[in-house]
Design an enzyme around this catalytic site. Sequence first.
Site, short mmCIF file in Angstrom:
data_model
loop_
_atom_site.label_atom_id
_atom_site.label_comp_id
_atom_site.label_asym_id
_atom_site.label_seq_id
_atom_site.Cartn_x
_atom_site.Cartn_y
_atom_site.Cartn_z
N ARG A 77 -7.16 36.60 77.59
CA ARG A 77 -7.81 35.23 78.20
C ARG A 77 -6.64 34.31 78.53
O ARG A 77 -6.29 33.59 78.31
CB ARG A 77 -7.46 34.23 76.87
CG ARG A 77 -8.48 34.86 75.66
CD ARG A 77 -9.53 33.99 74.61
NE ARG A 77 -9.94 34.24 73.77
CZ ARG A 77 -10.56 34.03 72.34
NH1 ARG A 77 -9.93 33.21 71.99
NH2 ARG A 77 -11.62 34.69 72.14
N CYS A 78 -5.77 35.31 79.60
CA CYS A 78 -4.74 35.02 80.30
C CYS A 78 -5.21 34.43 81.85
O CYS A 78 -5.89 35.27 82.44
CB CYS A 78 -3.70 36.22 80.30
SG CYS A 78 -1.71 35.39 81.58
N GLY A 79 -4.20 33.24 82.71
CA GLY A 79 -4.85 33.20 83.92
C GLY A 79 -4.66 34.18 85.28
O GLY A 79 -4.66 34.56 85.89
N ASN A 80 -3.28 35.66 84.19
CA ASN A 80 -3.39 37.04 85.31
C ASN A 80 -4.20 37.76 84.72
O ASN A 80 -4.82 38.93 85.62
CB ASN A 80 -2.20 37.54 84.66
CG ASN A 80 -0.87 36.38 84.67
OD1 ASN A 80 -0.84 35.82 86.57
ND2 ASN A 80 0.12 36.47 84.02
N THR A 81 -5.67 37.42 83.96
CA THR A 81 -6.93 38.59 83.03
C THR A 81 -7.12 38.86 84.48
O THR A 81 -7.81 39.92 84.83
CB THR A 81 -7.20 38.19 82.01
OG1 THR A 81 -6.98 37.53 81.13
CG2 THR A 81 -8.69 38.72 81.78
#
Length: 206
Positions: A77-81
Site C-alpha cells: 500500500r505504498c506509493g512505491n508499490t
Amino acid sequence: MRITNFSLIVVAVLGFVLDRALTPAAAKNIIKEPATMPSASETPAVLDFVMKDIDGKDKNLADFKGKVVMFVNVASRCGNTKQYAPLEKLYQTYKDRGLVIVGFPANQFGGQEPGSDEEIKAFCTGKYNVTFPIMSKIVVKGEGIHPLYKFLTEKETDGEFAGEIEWNFAKFLIDRSGKVFARFDPKQSPDTPQVVRAIEAALGDK
C-alpha cells in the site's frame, strides 16, 4: 675469575638473542600462520541466512550462491508499490543470466504492509503477476529487526552500504561472490539506467 668471565659471556649471549627477538625481522619470522584459513568456497555471510518464504517453508539463501541477488523490502500500500512491475520485468529479462530478485514484505513504514502472508501473496501475484521469490513478512528496521537486515544495515558487516532502511523498496544488489555490490534508494525505480547498469556489471555482461 673464571666464573665471572663465564657470567659475562652468558649475559652477552642473552643480550644478543633478546636484541634479535625484538627486531621487526625477527618478530616477523615467529608469527604463526592460522591453523586453517577460510575457504574461498565458503558461503558468504550475507547468504548464510535461512528465511521463511511466503508459504511458510524454509528457504536457505545459500541456494542463491553464485547468482546476482537483489533484496527489496516490499509493501502493498505504498506509493512505491508500483515498482513491483519493473522488478518483475527485470527478473524476466535477466533471470536466465543469473539474476534473482527476492522480496521481503515489511510493515515498518507507514503501516503499508498490514496483511498476512497469504494476503500479500495474493496481491503480488494477482495484481502484478510476480514470479520472483517473496519471503514471509519480517522486520527490517528497529526493534525486532531480522538478522539478515541487521547484517545489511550495520557498518561492521556492510561497510559503505550500511545505514537504516529509509522506506519501502530499498534495494541491495549482491554480486556473484556474495558481497553487497550496490544499494539503491527506495524511490529509485528498478528500471532506471543506473540500476540496470549495476545489474549488468554484477552479472558480468558487457
